[in-house]
Design an enzyme around this catalytic site. Structure first.
Site, PDB file in Angstrom:
ATOM      1  N   HIS A  99      81.991 -11.091  58.746  1.00  0.00           N
ATOM      2  CA  HIS A  99      81.883 -12.111  57.718  1.00  0.00           C
ATOM      3  C   HIS A  99      80.707 -13.049  57.998  1.00  0.00           C
ATOM      4  O   HIS A  99      80.523 -13.519  59.115  1.00  0.00           O
ATOM      5  CB  HIS A  99      83.172 -12.924  57.628  1.00  0.00           C
ATOM      6  CG  HIS A  99      83.289 -13.672  56.336  1.00  0.00           C
ATOM      7  ND1 HIS A  99      83.737 -13.088  55.172  1.00  0.00           N
ATOM      8  CD2 HIS A  99      82.994 -14.961  56.019  1.00  0.00           C
ATOM      9  CE1 HIS A  99      83.724 -13.974  54.198  1.00  0.00           C
ATOM     10  NE2 HIS A  99      83.268 -15.121  54.680  1.00  0.00           N
TER      11      HIS A  99
ATOM     12  N   ASP B 200      86.143  -7.916  59.260  1.00  0.00           N
ATOM     13  CA  ASP B 200      86.281  -9.090  58.411  1.00  0.00           C
ATOM     14  C   ASP B 200      87.682  -9.088  57.803  1.00  0.00           C
ATOM     15  O   ASP B 200      88.108  -8.083  57.226  1.00  0.00           O
ATOM     16  CB  ASP B 200      85.217  -9.035  57.299  1.00  0.00           C
ATOM     17  CG  ASP B 200      85.245 -10.236  56.361  1.00  0.00           C
ATOM     18  OD1 ASP B 200      86.035 -11.166  56.592  1.00  0.00           O
ATOM     19  OD2 ASP B 200      84.457 -10.227  55.392  1.00  0.00           O
TER      20      ASP B 200
ATOM     21  N   SER C  49      81.577 -14.772  49.825  1.00  0.00           N
ATOM     22  CA  SER C  49      82.821 -15.328  50.337  1.00  0.00           C
ATOM     23  C   SER C  49      83.552 -16.097  49.232  1.00  0.00           C
ATOM     24  O   SER C  49      83.914 -15.534  48.211  1.00  0.00           O
ATOM     25  CB  SER C  49      82.534 -16.192  51.563  1.00  0.00           C
ATOM     26  OG  SER C  49      83.707 -16.521  52.254  1.00  0.00           O
TER      27      SER C  49
END
Length: 421
Positions: free
Chosen positions: A395, A365, A211
């Site tokens: 995610h 996501d 991320s």
């Protein structure tokens, strides 16, 4: 729409208002038993409304557990970043070795890091992996249970030295503080004497992150190419559902999953804006995709999804020319146009020097298309890339411990590292 579903639709539309009310009511009636029951009932009502009105795709495993994860994040992040950080800190674990791995806390160039060293003896120099945690540049810690677990597993399974780094967090610190901390720690790690101290092979070193950590991993990998003082280079980079661009908040993945659990569009935009400033005007402009001034319009060629996304991701979507915003925000907060914050803005000449790359993306996501576009651009630049796209993924899936999908993604990630690092 049936009345029952219309009712839940209204609840969903006003879920942020309801959650704000929960916070306010809890202070007004914190000592009232009946009041607490009403708060819990309202929480369950909002959660149920969202779940019933917006069912998850059929291929998502254990949907109720995922919805609870989304709700906990939404309740914290929508109001106070520090509240969520507090609750995350409750899941931090102390520096503790186990039967397989020795764990140490130290600093690399004044940046706190955890070092994970396999206990079994090795006849050869070991791999070295520098890991950067996610959390939207605002949250997280190397001590967080999930990151500690992953680092231990990586060190043990790969017989590798793992460096899990921390960095200063927003909103107290803004870009480029996070980038500078990570880069300075990585440069320190790449010194020959440091590698010799930990018994690391200088030709088998990689950087990895998830991320926001994937964003930082991509950014520091690019920066290393241009750093004449760093003689030891990376063998691989591994980017797990990375955030890579700040220009277009209306990609197909943002359109398809604006309210998906764990990382809805509003939360991702909030993370991006907090990375640069606490001025909420940037967040608002980004949310409506009106933050890029006309004089920066040339940058859109680097994130033009109509040419960079394969057909399966473009299907059903029409590319719209960007709506330009005022120059004021870009002049006040130039960081959101900086390649160190948005690695997709790097030109092809810089990309050509990057190491062998692994990019993991998840279908459900908002950041899916960031990763997919980077795969396209890297391949066009001649970089060897493995793209692992998880059709039933979302995610944060790598850190949903005890979920079936977590084990599957981890095994694929570890297998790639084993073969390439």
């Amino acid at each position: 729409m049936p009345p029952f579903k219309r009712l839940f639709s209204c609840l969903v539309d006003f879920n942020y208002i309801c959650l704000e009310a929960i916070y306010m009511i809890s202070h007004q009636i914190s000592g009232n038993i009946m009041g607490k029951k009403m708060i819990l009932l309202l929480i369950f009502g909002v959660l149920a409304a969202y779940y019933i009105y917006t069912p998850l795709p059929d291929n998502i495993e254990e949907p109720w557990r995922l919805m609870w994860a989304w709700f906990a994040e939404l309740l914290g992040i929508s109001h106070f970043m520090d509240i969520l950080q507090f609750f995350m800190s409750l899941r931090e674990v102390p520096v503790r070795s186990d039967e397989n791995v020795t764990v140490m806390q130290t600093t690399f160039n004044n940046v706190p890091v955890r070092v994970y060293v396999p206990k079994r003896k090795s006849e050869i120099l070991r791999r070295g992996l520098f890991y950067i945690h996610g959390g939207g540049w605002c949250l997280g810690d190397a001590a967080f249970l999930n990151y500690d677990f992953l680092s231990r597993r990586t060190a043990d399974r790969l017989d590798a030295i793992v460096i899990s780094t921390n960095y200063r967090l927003a909103p107290k610190y803004h870009f480029p503080s996070q980038f500078e901390d990570v880069y300075n720690a990585l440069r320190w790690f790449l010194h020959q004497d440091v590698l010799e101290k930990y018994g690391i092979d200088p030709e088998r070193i990689g950087v990895s992150g998830d991320s926001a950590g994937g964003n930082l991993a991509a950014a520091v990998a690019q920066q290393l190419i241009e750093d004449p003082d760093v003689k030891i280079k990376l063998k691989i980079q591994s980017l797990i559902y990375p955030a890579l661009q700040t220009l277009d908040m209306n990609l197909p993945s943002y359109r398809e999953y604006p309210h998906f659990p764990v990382l809805p569009k509003s939360l991702m935009v909030r993370f991006w804006s907090e990375y640069f400033t606490t001025d909420r005007s940037l967040e608002k402009a980004m949310l409506f995709n009106q933050h890029i001034p006309v004089e920066s319009s040339h940058l859109f060629k680097y994130v033009n999804w109509s040419s960079l996304l394969p057909e399966k991701f473009r299907k059903g979507h029409v590319y719209n020319s960007p709506t330009h915003g005022s120059s004021k925000l870009a002049k006040k907060y130039p960081g959101f146009l900086d390649v160190r914050a948005a690695p997709l803005l790097a030109d092809d000449n810089k990309l050509r020097g990057l190491p062998v790359t692994y990019v993991l993306t998840c279908q459900h996501d908002v950041l899916r298309d960031d990763g997919v576009m980077y795969v396209t651009r890297l391949r066009n630049a001649g970089v060897q890339v493995t793209h692992n796209h998880i059709e039933d993924g979302y995610h944060g899936a790598l850190f949903f411990n005890e979920f079936k999908i977590e084990y599957r993604i981890e095994n694929q990630y570890m297998s790639w590292l084993h073969e390439n690092l």
